[in-house]
Design a protein around this motif. Structure first.
Motif, short mmCIF file in Angstrom:
data_model
loop_
_atom_site.label_atom_id
_atom_site.label_comp_id
_atom_site.label_asym_id
_atom_site.label_seq_id
_atom_site.Cartn_x
_atom_site.Cartn_y
_atom_site.Cartn_z
N GLN A 37 0.71 -1.18 0.08
CA GLN A 37 0.00 -0.01 0.06
C GLN A 37 0.87 1.36 0.00
O GLN A 37 0.61 2.35 -0.76
CB GLN A 37 -0.67 0.17 1.23
N GLU A 38 1.58 1.26 0.75
CA GLU A 38 2.83 2.29 0.75
C GLU A 38 3.61 2.61 -0.59
O GLU A 38 3.56 3.69 -1.05
CB GLU A 38 3.90 2.42 1.77
N HIS A 39 3.82 1.71 -1.23
CA HIS A 39 4.45 1.67 -2.45
C HIS A 39 3.52 2.28 -3.55
O HIS A 39 3.85 3.23 -4.31
CB HIS A 39 5.05 0.24 -2.93
N GLN A 40 2.33 1.65 -3.44
CA GLN A 40 1.33 2.39 -4.25
C GLN A 40 1.04 3.75 -4.17
O GLN A 40 0.85 4.54 -5.03
CB GLN A 40 0.13 1.38 -4.27
N ARG A 41 0.88 4.17 -2.69
CA ARG A 41 0.78 5.82 -2.53
C ARG A 41 1.82 6.34 -3.14
O ARG A 41 1.61 7.53 -3.60
CB ARG A 41 0.49 5.85 -1.13
N ARG A 42 3.12 5.92 -2.96
CA ARG A 42 4.18 6.58 -3.51
C ARG A 42 4.23 6.78 -4.84
O ARG A 42 4.55 7.73 -5.60
CB ARG A 42 5.63 5.93 -3.03
N GLN A 43 3.88 5.84 -5.85
CA GLN A 43 3.73 5.65 -6.94
C GLN A 43 2.50 6.79 -7.59
O GLN A 43 2.60 7.41 -8.34
CB GLN A 43 3.26 4.40 -7.74
N LEU A 44 1.38 6.75 -6.64
CA LEU A 44 0.52 7.85 -6.87
C LEU A 44 1.02 9.22 -6.98
O LEU A 44 0.57 10.03 -7.71
CB LEU A 44 -0.94 7.34 -6.34
N ALA A 45 1.56 9.52 -5.79
CA ALA A 45 2.03 10.94 -5.57
C ALA A 45 2.92 11.19 -6.87
O ALA A 45 2.83 12.12 -7.16
CB ALA A 45 2.79 10.79 -4.37
N GLU A 46 3.91 10.29 -7.01
CA GLU A 46 4.80 10.61 -8.06
C GLU A 46 3.86 10.78 -9.59
O GLU A 46 4.48 11.76 -10.21
CB GLU A 46 5.70 9.40 -8.25
N ARG A 47 3.19 10.04 -9.65
CA ARG A 47 2.34 10.26 -10.97
C ARG A 47 1.71 11.89 -10.88
O ARG A 47 1.40 12.31 -11.85
CB ARG A 47 1.22 9.15 -11.28
N THR A 48 1.14 12.03 -9.85
CA THR A 48 0.50 13.25 -9.51
C THR A 48 1.24 14.39 -9.70
O THR A 48 1.02 15.45 -10.37
CB THR A 48 -0.42 13.29 -8.13
N GLU A 50 4.07 14.39 -11.55
CA GLU A 50 4.25 14.61 -12.81
C GLU A 50 3.31 15.08 -13.64
O GLU A 50 3.78 16.10 -14.56
CB GLU A 50 4.84 13.22 -13.61
N VAL A 51 2.06 14.82 -13.52
CA VAL A 51 1.00 15.48 -14.17
C VAL A 51 1.06 16.76 -13.76
O VAL A 51 0.77 17.76 -14.86
CB VAL A 51 -0.42 14.84 -13.89
N ARG A 52 0.90 17.22 -12.47
CA ARG A 52 1.21 18.98 -12.16
C ARG A 52 2.19 19.73 -12.90
O ARG A 52 2.17 20.81 -13.43
CB ARG A 52 1.18 18.91 -10.73
N GLU A 53 3.28 18.87 -12.97
CA GLU A 53 4.64 19.71 -13.75
C GLU A 53 4.34 19.78 -15.08
O GLU A 53 4.71 20.77 -15.92
CB GLU A 53 5.81 18.80 -13.29
N ALA A 54 3.79 18.80 -15.76
CA ALA A 54 3.32 18.80 -17.22
C ALA A 54 2.33 19.61 -17.32
O ALA A 54 2.25 20.62 -18.43
CB ALA A 54 3.22 17.32 -17.56
N GLU A 58 2.76 23.32 -19.82
CA GLU A 58 1.97 23.33 -20.96
C GLU A 58 0.84 24.60 -21.04
O GLU A 58 0.43 24.87 -22.18
CB GLU A 58 1.39 21.99 -21.34
N LEU A 59 0.41 24.86 -19.93
CA LEU A 59 -0.57 25.95 -19.85
C LEU A 59 -0.20 27.30 -19.72
O LEU A 59 0.93 27.72 -19.21
CB LEU A 59 -1.53 25.55 -18.60
N THR A 60 -1.06 28.14 -20.28
CA THR A 60 -0.60 29.64 -20.32
C THR A 60 -1.64 30.32 -18.99
O THR A 60 -2.84 29.89 -19.17
CB THR A 60 -0.94 30.31 -21.57
N PRO A 61 -0.87 30.92 -18.20
CA PRO A 61 -1.70 31.57 -17.12
C PRO A 61 -2.92 32.41 -17.57
O PRO A 61 -2.61 33.10 -18.65
CB PRO A 61 -0.58 32.22 -16.29
N LEU A 62 -3.92 32.57 -17.03
CA LEU A 62 -5.18 33.10 -17.56
C LEU A 62 -4.80 34.75 -17.66
O LEU A 62 -5.05 35.50 -18.69
CB LEU A 62 -6.52 33.12 -16.58
#
Length: 65
Positions: A37-48, A50-54, A58-62
């Protein structure tokens, strides 16, 4: 838990490390469940992250539109 028990070969060193992590009264099955479970939480946090950084790259501030 299923009635079928499985054996997982581990080195003596790994066995000692697992034994040190295990709490009194805790089964190895419970310990492994907690570690998974801890491993899965760390993977989810890492993916999250990565998505936030991407998204931020890619987005232009309003206020710039």
């Amino acid at each position: 838990m299923s009635g079928a028990n499985k054996r997982i070969p581990v080195t003596e060193e790994r066995w000692k490390e697992l034994n040190e992590l295990k709490q009194a009264g805790e089964t190895y099955d419970e310990l492994l469940d907690e570690l998974i479970q801890e491993h899965q939480r760390r993977q989810l946090a890492e993916r999250t992250r990565e998505v936030r950084e991407a998204d931020s790259e890619e987005l232009t501030p309003l206020d710039e539109l």
